[in-house]
Design a protein around this motif. Structure first.
Motif, short mmCIF file in Angstrom:
data_model
loop_
_atom_site.label_atom_id
_atom_site.label_comp_id
_atom_site.label_asym_id
_atom_site.label_seq_id
_atom_site.Cartn_x
_atom_site.Cartn_y
_atom_site.Cartn_z
N ALA A 20 122.93 116.44 212.66
CA ALA A 20 123.92 116.48 211.59
C ALA A 20 125.00 117.53 211.85
O ALA A 20 126.20 117.27 211.67
N GLY A 21 124.61 118.71 212.30
CA GLY A 21 125.59 119.76 212.56
C GLY A 21 126.52 119.44 213.71
O GLY A 21 127.72 119.69 213.63
N ALA B 55 128.89 116.55 212.52
CA ALA B 55 129.88 117.01 211.55
C ALA B 55 130.91 117.92 212.20
O ALA B 55 132.12 117.78 211.96
N GLY B 56 130.48 118.86 213.01
CA GLY B 56 131.42 119.80 213.62
C GLY B 56 132.33 119.16 214.64
O GLY B 56 133.50 119.53 214.75
N LEU C 255 134.12 112.60 207.78
CA LEU C 255 132.69 112.66 208.09
C LEU C 255 132.18 114.10 208.01
O LEU C 255 131.08 114.35 207.49
N ASP C 256 132.96 115.03 208.49
CA ASP C 256 132.58 116.44 208.41
C ASP C 256 132.47 116.88 206.95
O ASP C 256 131.51 117.56 206.55
N THR C 257 133.42 116.49 206.14
CA THR C 257 133.39 116.84 204.72
C THR C 257 132.17 116.25 204.03
O THR C 257 131.50 116.92 203.23
N LEU D 15 129.20 115.26 205.36
CA LEU D 15 127.95 115.87 205.80
C LEU D 15 127.84 117.32 205.32
O LEU D 15 126.75 117.77 204.93
N ALA D 16 128.95 118.03 205.32
CA ALA D 16 128.91 119.42 204.85
C ALA D 16 128.58 119.50 203.36
O ALA D 16 127.77 120.33 202.93
N ARG D 17 129.16 118.62 202.56
CA ARG D 17 128.85 118.63 201.13
C ARG D 17 127.42 118.16 200.87
O ARG D 17 126.77 118.62 199.92
N ARG E 299 124.09 123.60 209.03
CA ARG E 299 125.32 124.36 208.80
C ARG E 299 125.54 125.40 209.90
O ARG E 299 126.68 125.65 210.31
N ARG F 50 126.71 123.47 212.93
CA ARG F 50 128.08 123.01 212.71
C ARG F 50 129.08 124.13 213.00
O ARG F 50 130.13 123.89 213.61
#
Length: 335
Positions: free
Chosen positions: A144-145, A148-149, A155-157, A159-161, A208, A211
């Motif tokens: 996931a990190g 997202a990164g 997609l980053d937004t 997964l981060a949320r 996180r 990421r």
């Protein structure tokens, strides 16, 4: 002419050959010997073995792992299965647990069960839950990190949320809700559910961190060079990003194992972790709390094992971090 002929045939002065040989030998001795190269893994191992706390922690974990692996042997030698009760030999005339000694090396509990055997099987549960949950959280958090990164944008937004939302949930309340909803009675199924719950609530913080590392790496020149050579995004993540995240992944995973062990002990202590009759250090602490004044070993044995395991994993994680960090030499020297 005679002089020139004499010059051409004249013998060299005595000692000239010896002087040339000695000069050659001195020159050869003056050239320094080639220094053998050391790989990054060898350098990391050299830094790690100089860290006495990390090496001692590794030895402690090896002893605890051997103690857990030999749990059937302890049950065979004592003749006490982990779920069998022995009220005649394990309890005194007043119904109180017998202390260490005799047929119970570490004493018996309030039901006449062998504390040594139950602690050994509890070590299996704790190590399985800790390593299993850490491995699942590491795999999910890394995927996931990294995605997202590297992808960025919507997609980053998303997964981060999502990871922020998971971090905001109280995992103890969710675990209690799942335990009461599904009413799992099988020890194996309850252990699997415990591992999944711990991994689900651990991968968000893990992801996180990964990421943040990927956001810093994706702007480096070697990523731009891979793009210029026509490498796909999947290839860049697999061959460029992940090898540069190996140190962070190793350190994070080694530090996540003790946190997962404590989480499993907490859930079992509250009665929503591993189901009886399978012993766990957390359930042993919960069962022995009422007998502490008359049977101190019921809390001392699982408590000391839990403390030693988590402390050893934390010190080992610190040692791995210093070993993989090129600046770890100064940190190890300072300790």
């Amino acid at each position: 002419m005679t002089g020139y002929a004499d010059l051409g045939t004249r013998e060299p002065p005595a000692g000239t050959a010896a002087g040339t040989a000695s000069g050659t030998a001195a020159g050869a001795a003056a050239v320094p010997a080639a220094v053998p190269g050391r790989t990054p893994a060898r350098l990391a191992w050299d830094r790690f073995r100089r860290d006495r706390a990390a090496v001692a922690s590794l030895a402690v974990l090896a002893v605890i792992a051997a103690f857990a692996a030999l749990a059937p042997l302890w049950a065979h030698l004592t003749g006490h299965p982990y779920d069998a009760t022995f009220p005649r030999t394990g309890l005194d005339a007043g119904g109180r647990p017998r202390g260490p000694g005799g047929g119970f090396p570490l004493g018996a509990d309030q039901l006449g069960r062998d504390v040594l055997v139950r602690a050994a099987y509890g070590a299996r549960i704790s190590l399985t839950a800790g390593i299993g949950a850490a491995a699942l959280a590491s795999a999910a958090g890394t995927a996931a990190g990294t995605l997202a990164g590297f992808a960025g944008g919507a997609l980053d937004t998303l997964l981060a949320r999502l990871m922020d939302m998971i971090l905001a949930l109280p995992y103890l309340l969710v675990a209690i809700m799942l335990a009461t909803t599904f009413q799992i009675s099988s020890p194996a199924a309850s252990l699997a559910m415990t591992i999944l719950v711990i991994a689900f609530f651990s991968f968000a913080a893990y992801g996180r961190t990964i990421r943040g590392q990927v956001l810093a790496l994706r702007e480096q020149q070697f990523i731009e060079a891979a793009r210029a050579l026509g490498a796909s995004n999947a290839r860049i993540m697999a061959t460029e990003l992940l090898p540069n995240l190996t140190a962070q992944i190793t350190v994070l995973t080694s530090l996540l194992v003790p946190a997962s062990i404590v989480s499993e002990a907490t859930l079992s202590f509250l009665g929503v972790g591993v189901r009886p009759p399978m012993p766990s250090w957390g359930s042993m602490l919960g069962e022995g709390g009422e007998q502490f004044r008359t049977a101190w070993w019921l809390l001392a044995v699982p408590g000391l094992l839990l403390l030693a395991t988590t402390l050893a994993f934390n010190l080992l994680g610190d040692g791995v971090r210093n070993a993989l960090d090129p600046r770890g030499d100064r940190a190890a020297a300072g300790r």
